[in-house]
Design a protein around this motif. Structure first.
Motif, PDB file in Angstrom:
ATOM      1  N   LEU A 146       0.815   8.177   5.744  1.00  0.00           N
ATOM      2  CA  LEU A 146       0.321   6.878   6.200  1.00  0.00           C
ATOM      3  C   LEU A 146      -0.943   6.706   6.633  1.00  0.00           C
ATOM      4  O   LEU A 146      -1.529   5.778   6.047  1.00  0.00           O
ATOM      5  N   ARG A 147      -1.346   7.642   7.458  1.00  0.00           N
ATOM      6  CA  ARG A 147      -2.581   7.477   8.017  1.00  0.00           C
ATOM      7  C   ARG A 147      -3.519   7.736   6.862  1.00  0.00           C
ATOM      8  O   ARG A 147      -4.649   7.138   6.838  1.00  0.00           O
ATOM      9  N   ARG A 148      -3.432   8.704   6.041  1.00  0.00           N
ATOM     10  CA  ARG A 148      -4.281   9.117   4.868  1.00  0.00           C
ATOM     11  C   ARG A 148      -4.380   7.879   3.781  1.00  0.00           C
ATOM     12  O   ARG A 148      -5.347   7.368   3.638  1.00  0.00           O
ATOM     13  N   HIS A 149      -3.300   7.278   3.680  1.00  0.00           N
ATOM     14  CA  HIS A 149      -3.272   6.348   2.445  1.00  0.00           C
ATOM     15  C   HIS A 149      -3.825   5.145   3.311  1.00  0.00           C
ATOM     16  O   HIS A 149      -4.716   4.272   2.388  1.00  0.00           O
ATOM     17  N   CYS A 150      -3.819   4.698   4.356  1.00  0.00           N
ATOM     18  CA  CYS A 150      -4.471   3.578   4.939  1.00  0.00           C
ATOM     19  C   CYS A 150      -5.820   3.773   5.140  1.00  0.00           C
ATOM     20  O   CYS A 150      -6.260   2.673   4.785  1.00  0.00           O
ATOM     21  N   LEU A 151      -6.358   4.911   5.622  1.00  0.00           N
ATOM     22  CA  LEU A 151      -7.576   5.335   5.742  1.00  0.00           C
ATOM     23  C   LEU A 151      -8.242   4.995   4.324  1.00  0.00           C
ATOM     24  O   LEU A 151      -9.428   4.411   4.174  1.00  0.00           O
ATOM     25  N   LEU A 154      -7.968   1.256   3.263  1.00  0.00           N
ATOM     26  CA  LEU A 154      -8.435   0.045   4.010  1.00  0.00           C
ATOM     27  C   LEU A 154      -9.445   0.517   4.987  1.00  0.00           C
ATOM     28  O   LEU A 154     -10.067  -0.397   5.611  1.00  0.00           O
ATOM     29  N   GLY A 155      -9.536   1.931   5.109  1.00  0.00           N
ATOM     30  CA  GLY A 155     -10.664   2.396   5.941  1.00  0.00           C
ATOM     31  C   GLY A 155     -10.478   2.241   7.474  1.00  0.00           C
ATOM     32  O   GLY A 155     -11.263   2.341   8.449  1.00  0.00           O
ATOM     33  N   VAL A 156      -9.422   1.890   7.870  1.00  0.00           N
ATOM     34  CA  VAL A 156      -8.873   1.844   9.264  1.00  0.00           C
ATOM     35  C   VAL A 156      -7.427   2.703   9.332  1.00  0.00           C
ATOM     36  O   VAL A 156      -6.926   3.041   8.097  1.00  0.00           O
ATOM     37  N   GLU A 157      -7.116   3.498  10.617  1.00  0.00           N
ATOM     38  CA  GLU A 157      -6.206   4.000  11.033  1.00  0.00           C
ATOM     39  C   GLU A 157      -5.123   3.297  11.405  1.00  0.00           C
ATOM     40  O   GLU A 157      -5.273   2.671  12.314  1.00  0.00           O
ATOM     41  N   LEU A 201       0.786  -1.328   0.049  1.00  0.00           N
ATOM     42  CA  LEU A 201      -0.206   0.071  -0.034  1.00  0.00           C
ATOM     43  C   LEU A 201       0.826   0.960  -0.001  1.00  0.00           C
ATOM     44  O   LEU A 201       2.149   0.983   0.317  1.00  0.00           O
ATOM     45  N   GLY A 202      -0.009   2.449  -0.383  1.00  0.00           N
ATOM     46  CA  GLY A 202       0.872   3.552  -0.104  1.00  0.00           C
ATOM     47  C   GLY A 202       0.634   4.552  -1.229  1.00  0.00           C
ATOM     48  O   GLY A 202      -0.114   4.231  -2.151  1.00  0.00           O
ATOM     49  N   GLY A 203       1.592   5.549  -1.207  1.00  0.00           N
ATOM     50  CA  GLY A 203       1.522   6.725  -2.227  1.00  0.00           C
ATOM     51  C   GLY A 203       2.249   7.903  -1.921  1.00  0.00           C
ATOM     52  O   GLY A 203       2.964   8.026  -1.177  1.00  0.00           O
ATOM     53  N   ARG A 204       1.867   8.844  -2.740  1.00  0.00           N
ATOM     54  CA  ARG A 204       2.919  10.061  -2.465  1.00  0.00           C
ATOM     55  C   ARG A 204       2.788  10.651  -1.325  1.00  0.00           C
ATOM     56  O   ARG A 204       1.520  10.543  -0.708  1.00  0.00           O
TER      57      ARG A 204
END
Length: 163
Positions: free
Chosen positions: A66-71, A74-77, A52-55
């Motif tokens: 990290l929090r933004r891409h995970c939320l 995957l919908g979770v922090e 997972l991830g991104g810029r």
């Protein structure tokens, strides 16, 4: 937050490396084995499993990215502190610009520098794959699913040796 017009961003993507956060959720299975979470997504290489991830956006901390891409995916922090440090730095190149050494990932879209992390999730039952994630599953190294994003196996092997 200000976003660039698509044509300008495409020109930047073709011109300079981008800073990204790459991450995989990790957990300990009931049998004690380490497991890594991956998403299934559509990509320039077809439907593949990948991390997972991104810029990282301008003015955004690594923790916030990290929090933004995970939320978003995957919908979770994730469970992270305010100053997480990467477990590994992995480089991604378009095929035409890819060096022979060291081992790198392939990304037809851009050259990026992936600050790579392993993270914990608060509740695996709450995961809801969304946006780019068509599915999410846990895998026990070295039994990686196929197909994987090109170069993803090397990143996963390096991250699982460090977590």
């Amino acid at each position: 937050m200000t976003f660039l017009p698509d044509d300008l961003y495409a020109q930047i993507e073709r011109s300079i490396p981008l800073a990204c956060v790459d991450f995989v959720p990790v957990r300990t299975a009931p049998d004690g084995a380490q497991q890594v979470g991956l998403i299934l997504r559509d990509s320039p290489y077809g439907r593949v499993w990948c991390h997972l991830g991104g810029r990282v956006l301008y003015g955004e901390t690594l923790a916030a990215a990290l929090r933004r891409h995970c939320l978003d995916t995957l919908g979770v922090e994730p469970v992270i502190d305010d100053d997480p440090q990467p477990a590994y730095v992995y480089q991604w190149f378009p095929e035409a610009a890819r060096p022979e050494s060291p081992a790198t990932g392939i990304d037809a879209r851009k050259h990026s520098i992936g600050l790579s992390f392993t993270i914990e999730l608060p509740d695996a039952a709450a995961i809801v794959p969304q946006n780019e994630a068509l599915d999410f599953a846990w895998f026990t190294p070295p039994a990686w699913p196929e197909p994987l994003w090109p170069g993803g196996r090397t990143l996963l092997e390096r991250l699982t040796k460090r977590s």
